[in-house]
Write a protein that holds these residues in place. Sequence first.
Motif, PDB file in Angstrom:
ATOM      1  N   GLN A   1     107.498 -15.534   8.488  1.00 51.66           N
ATOM      2  CA  GLN A   1     107.189 -15.937   7.126  1.00 51.66           C
ATOM      3  C   GLN A   1     105.803 -15.465   6.738  1.00 51.66           C
ATOM      4  OE1 GLN A   1     108.031 -19.820   5.830  1.00 51.66           O
ATOM      5  NE2 GLN A   1     110.150 -19.711   6.474  1.00 51.66           N
ATOM      6  N   ILE A   2     105.598 -15.413   5.433  1.00 51.90           N
ATOM      7  CA  ILE A   2     104.328 -14.976   4.869  1.00 51.90           C
ATOM      8  C   ILE A   2     103.937 -15.939   3.754  1.00 51.90           C
ATOM      9  CG2 ILE A   2     105.412 -13.426   3.180  1.00 51.90           C
ATOM     10  CD1 ILE A   2     103.094 -11.439   3.773  1.00 51.90           C
ATOM     11  N   ALA A   3     102.650 -16.181   3.638  1.00 52.01           N
ATOM     12  CA  ALA A   3     102.117 -17.011   2.557  1.00 52.01           C
ATOM     13  C   ALA A   3     101.191 -16.123   1.723  1.00 52.01           C
ATOM     14  CB  ALA A   3     101.348 -18.195   3.120  1.00 52.01           C
ATOM     15  N   TYR A   4     101.322 -16.234   0.409  1.00 48.16           N
ATOM     16  CA  TYR A   4     100.496 -15.444  -0.502  1.00 48.16           C
ATOM     17  C   TYR A   4     100.273 -16.245  -1.778  1.00 48.16           C
ATOM     18  CZ  TYR A   4     105.041 -14.454  -2.638  1.00 48.16           C
ATOM     19  OH  TYR A   4     106.278 -14.586  -3.214  1.00 48.16           O
ATOM     20  N   LYS A  30      99.043 -20.585  -6.945  1.00 48.07           N
ATOM     21  CA  LYS A  30      99.664 -21.451  -5.941  1.00 48.07           C
ATOM     22  C   LYS A  30      99.938 -20.623  -4.696  1.00 48.07           C
ATOM     23  CE  LYS A  30     102.295 -24.233  -9.201  1.00 48.07           C
ATOM     24  NZ  LYS A  30     103.649 -24.574  -9.620  1.00 48.07           N
ATOM     25  N   ILE A  31      99.920 -21.279  -3.552  1.00 42.77           N
ATOM     26  CA  ILE A  31     100.300 -20.594  -2.323  1.00 42.77           C
ATOM     27  C   ILE A  31     101.812 -20.708  -2.169  1.00 42.77           C
ATOM     28  CG2 ILE A  31     100.153 -20.598   0.191  1.00 42.77           C
ATOM     29  CD1 ILE A  31      97.252 -21.420  -0.050  1.00 42.77           C
ATOM     30  N   ILE A  32     102.465 -19.567  -2.051  1.00 38.82           N
ATOM     31  CA  ILE A  32     103.910 -19.465  -1.901  1.00 38.82           C
ATOM     32  C   ILE A  32     104.207 -19.033  -0.465  1.00 38.82           C
ATOM     33  CG2 ILE A  32     106.001 -18.294  -2.732  1.00 38.82           C
ATOM     34  CD1 ILE A  32     104.594 -19.933  -4.904  1.00 38.82           C
ATOM     35  N   THR A  33     105.208 -19.643   0.156  1.00 36.99           N
ATOM     36  CA  THR A  33     105.636 -19.193   1.485  1.00 36.99           C
ATOM     37  C   THR A  33     107.076 -18.720   1.390  1.00 36.99           C
ATOM     38  OG1 THR A  33     106.372 -21.388   2.182  1.00 36.99           O
ATOM     39  CG2 THR A  33     104.107 -20.789   2.687  1.00 36.99           C
ATOM     40  N   GLU A  34     107.345 -17.579   2.023  1.00 37.22           N
ATOM     41  CA  GLU A  34     108.691 -16.993   2.001  1.00 37.22           C
ATOM     42  C   GLU A  34     108.979 -16.303   3.321  1.00 37.22           C
ATOM     43  OE1 GLU A  34     110.113 -14.655  -1.319  1.00 37.22           O
ATOM     44  OE2 GLU A  34     108.353 -15.222  -2.483  1.00 37.22           O
ATOM     45  N   GLN A  35     110.270 -16.140   3.579  1.00 37.26           N
ATOM     46  CA  GLN A  35     110.685 -15.339   4.726  1.00 37.26           C
ATOM     47  C   GLN A  35     110.298 -13.890   4.451  1.00 37.26           C
ATOM     48  OE1 GLN A  35     114.816 -15.673   5.733  1.00 37.26           O
ATOM     49  NE2 GLN A  35     114.696 -14.147   7.326  1.00 37.26           N
ATOM     50  N   THR A  72     110.715 -10.148   4.164  1.00 38.07           N
ATOM     51  CA  THR A  72     111.765  -9.139   4.002  1.00 38.07           C
ATOM     52  C   THR A  72     111.096  -7.838   3.577  1.00 38.07           C
ATOM     53  OG1 THR A  72     112.116  -9.609   1.659  1.00 38.07           O
ATOM     54  CG2 THR A  72     113.471 -10.866   3.240  1.00 38.07           C
ATOM     55  N   LYS A  73     111.799  -6.754   3.743  1.00 35.12           N
ATOM     56  CA  LYS A  73     111.274  -5.452   3.330  1.00 35.12           C
ATOM     57  C   LYS A  73     110.987  -5.452   1.830  1.00 35.12           C
ATOM     58  CE  LYS A  73     112.460  -0.555   3.343  1.00 35.12           C
ATOM     59  NZ  LYS A  73     113.491   0.433   3.695  1.00 35.12           N
ATOM     60  N   GLU A  74     111.879  -6.036   1.046  1.00 34.05           N
ATOM     61  CA  GLU A  74     111.714  -6.073  -0.412  1.00 34.05           C
ATOM     62  C   GLU A  74     110.468  -6.875  -0.792  1.00 34.05           C
ATOM     63  OE1 GLU A  74     115.609  -5.003   0.799  1.00 34.05           O
ATOM     64  OE2 GLU A  74     114.645  -6.924   1.160  1.00 34.05           O
ATOM     65  N   LEU A  75     110.266  -8.010  -0.124  1.00 32.31           N
ATOM     66  CA  LEU A  75     109.080  -8.825  -0.425  1.00 32.31           C
ATOM     67  C   LEU A  75     107.807  -8.058  -0.095  1.00 32.31           C
ATOM     68  CD1 LEU A  75     107.690 -11.470  -1.229  1.00 32.31           C
ATOM     69  CD2 LEU A  75     107.941 -12.207   1.130  1.00 32.31           C
ATOM     70  N   LEU A  76     107.768  -7.418   1.058  1.00 32.43           N
ATOM     71  CA  LEU A  76     106.575  -6.650   1.433  1.00 32.43           C
ATOM     72  C   LEU A  76     106.297  -5.532   0.432  1.00 32.43           C
ATOM     73  CD1 LEU A  76     106.969  -6.463   5.302  1.00 32.43           C
ATOM     74  CD2 LEU A  76     105.451  -7.949   3.974  1.00 32.43           C
TER      75      LEU A  76
END
Length: 93
Positions: A70-73, A78-83, A85-89
């Motif tokens: 997971q990544i937080a950004y 707001k700080i969002i956390t998500e799994q 994925t290539k698309e997210l990166l």
Amino acid sequence: NVSEGATIMSVNSIYVFGGLYGEAYAGIDNGNDYVVAAMDFNPEKIGIGRLEYQGKKVSKWRKKTNFEPQIAYVKDKKIITEQITKELLNSLV
């Protein structure tokens, strides 16, 4: 690994190639353009710039079957956390 009770800090992004169980603070120079990422994301607390995120309480004795990196950004102050994925990166570049 970053163990429970441990803290890491960086003026840049933080990437943990293991478990994040303690605290992590990225962008400590007040920058919001950084991320915190881990292979097993279960932090006590994270900070990015001046924003903070309190981790979810999960038993350290939980059965670990599948790790979901997971990544937080920061998005909309707001700080969002998500799994991860290539698309997210690709969208964060």
